[in-house]
Design an enzyme around this catalytic site. Structure first.
Site, short mmCIF file in Angstrom:
data_model
loop_
_atom_site.label_atom_id
_atom_site.label_comp_id
_atom_site.label_asym_id
_atom_site.label_seq_id
_atom_site.Cartn_x
_atom_site.Cartn_y
_atom_site.Cartn_z
N TRP A 1 1.04 -1.29 0.13
CA TRP A 1 0.25 -0.04 -0.10
C TRP A 1 0.96 1.18 -0.04
CZ3 TRP A 1 -4.60 -1.49 -1.91
CH2 TRP A 1 -4.97 -2.36 -1.54
N ASP B 1 -1.61 6.25 6.41
CA ASP B 1 -2.64 5.47 5.91
C ASP B 1 -2.81 4.44 7.22
OD1 ASP B 1 -4.12 3.54 4.91
OD2 ASP B 1 -2.87 3.09 3.17
N LYS C 1 -11.96 -2.41 6.74
CA LYS C 1 -11.17 -3.32 7.57
C LYS C 1 -11.46 -3.16 9.08
CE LYS C 1 -8.37 -3.40 3.80
NZ LYS C 1 -7.53 -2.89 3.30
C1 LIG Z 1 -7.17 -2.00 2.06
C2 LIG Z 1 -6.14 -1.09 2.10
C3 LIG Z 1 -6.03 0.00 1.30
C4 LIG Z 1 -6.98 0.13 0.01
O1 LIG Z 1 -8.14 0.66 0.30
P1 LIG Z 1 -9.39 0.90 -0.67
O2 LIG Z 1 -10.49 1.43 0.35
O3 LIG Z 1 -9.70 -0.33 -1.26
O4 LIG Z 1 -8.89 1.83 -1.59
C5 LIG Z 1 -5.20 1.07 1.52
N1 LIG Z 1 -4.22 0.92 2.35
C6 LIG Z 1 -4.22 -0.03 3.38
C7 LIG Z 1 -3.25 0.03 4.61
C8 LIG Z 1 -5.21 -0.95 3.44
O5 LIG Z 1 -5.23 -1.97 3.88
#
Ligand SMILES: *Cc1c(COP(=O)(O)O)cnc(C)c1O
Length: 362
Positions: free
Chosen positions: A104, A173, A197
């Site tokens: 990511w 993030d 998540k």
């Molecule tokens: C799943 C995830 C993403 C992607 O998220 P989307 O909402 O599908 O764009 C980005 N960063 C991390 C750390 C993730 O676990």
């Protein structure tokens, strides 16, 4: 627990607290006595204002932040944030630092690159397949922000503390560990998290942004891609994902009122992770993939002695009511995602199954 519900170790979309699912179900046809469903009412109604404002207030209480932070509910997932962050904060002459700790982070860096925005990758753990979080990083003190991925969902690593950047605000993030533990928000200019998540269903991305970050934004951005639009309109410039926001509101209420806040949430998450890692550390059959000091409390990645055994493990687990244990397709192996809503009992059942599987196949 309903007997037909499995122990859900999916990485995302992922398990939600059962009391929250029940509350959604109970109110689904008639939301708060309005004789319509939450998915049928106007986002401009007083009822929905109540939902989104309560979600914002709970977020601020849980994170212990005041009115110098804005809480937003956006669409496009965390993936759109990868692009919006450099677009909004890196006007000409500015540069950002990025730490590359996995899939990511790599994608976040790529979006700065695509837009030709000045950026430095100041540390990376790619040399060992992202099995650790880099230490002693030299950040550029004049960087406009320093971007990190607080929990690496695919590689199974997590920042235990946050780095000292020497000045630059952190932008993080937190998709896969948002609201899993208390954090010191004073270090952060912005955090963001796709809800699917740890805090809700897919369809909404939460953004918490410090007011001073808005001053960095150049004029001339497309309206929907400018954070100021969403701050000014309380996330309702256009129709927001009402159902997802409502679900997030209920999860935040569950964290506050049932779990007892982020300190308690953290205790429970540690207890679950300790049980699972502790068991694997005693075993020579299961091998966690992350360095001990970088292990994620959310996504526990591990290997078995062979890929054939891994396949059998995932299949046998599923027939025993334990789902979602296959590792990400890019890395293979196994992964147990034990987010906030995974219970201690779920993890106990997993460990019990792992013992039996090892005995029969080891
Ligand atoms: C799943 C995830 C993403 C992607 O998220 P989307 O909402 O599908 O764009 C980005 N960063 C991390 C750390 C993730 O676990």
């Amino acid at each position: 627990m309903d007997t037909n519900r499995i122990c859900n170790f999916n990485a995302g979309p992922a398990v939600l607290p059962e009391p929250v699912l029940k509350e959604i179900q109970e109110g689904f046809l008639d939301f708060q006595g309005c004789c319509m469903s939450i998915v049928e009412i106007s986002h401009r109604s007083e009822l929905f204002d109540g939902v989104i404002n309560d979600a914002v207030a709970r977020t601020k209480r849980l994170l212990n932040i005041g009115d110098d932070y804005h809480v937003l509910f956006l669409q496009g997932g965390a993936s759109l944030q990868f692009a919006m962050i450099p677009m909004n904060f890196l006007a000409d002459g500015r540069s950002a630092d990025y730490v590359n700790t996995g899939t990511w982070s790599t994608k976040a860096i790529k979006e700065a690159k695509i837009q030709n925005k000045a950026h430095n990758v100041v540390a990376s753990s790619e040399d060992r397949n992202f099995a650790y979080i880099p230490k002693d990083i030299r950040f550029n003190p004049d960087a406009t922000y320093a971007h990190i991925t607080s929990n690496n969902t695919i590689k199974g690593t997590q920042w235990t503390g946050f780095p000292d950047t020497g000045g630059a605000p952190l932008v993080a993030d937190m998709s896969s560990d948002f609201m899993s533990r208390p954090i010191d928000m004073s270090k952060f200019g912005m955090i963001y998290a796709g809800a699917q998540k740890n805090i809700g269903p897919a369809g909404v991305c939460m953004v918490v942004i410090r007011d001073d970050m808005l001053k960095l934004i150049p004029d001339g951005l497309p309206t929907m891609l400018d954070y100021r639009t969403h701050v000014e309109k309380n996330s309702m410039f256009n129709t927001p994902p009402c159902f997802s926001i409502y679900s997030v509101q209920l999860v935040l209420k569950w964290i506050e009122e049932t779990v007892g806040g982020l300190d308690e949430m953290d205790k429970l998450n540690r207890k679950k992770a300790d049980l699972l890692y502790g068991f694997m550390d005693e075993s020579s059959f299961y091998k966690p993939t992350a360095d001990t000091d970088s292990r994620s409390l959310m996504n526990v990645t591990f290997r078995l002695p062979s890929e054939d055994l891994e396949k059998k493990f995932v299949a046998d687990a599923a027939t025993n009511g334990l789902g979602g244990l296959k590792g990400h397709r890019s890395v293979g192996g196994c992964r147990a995602s034990i987010y906030n809503a995974a219970t201690y009992q779920d993890v106990e059942k997993l460990v019990d199954f792992m013992k039996v599987f090892e005995k029969n196949n080891g």
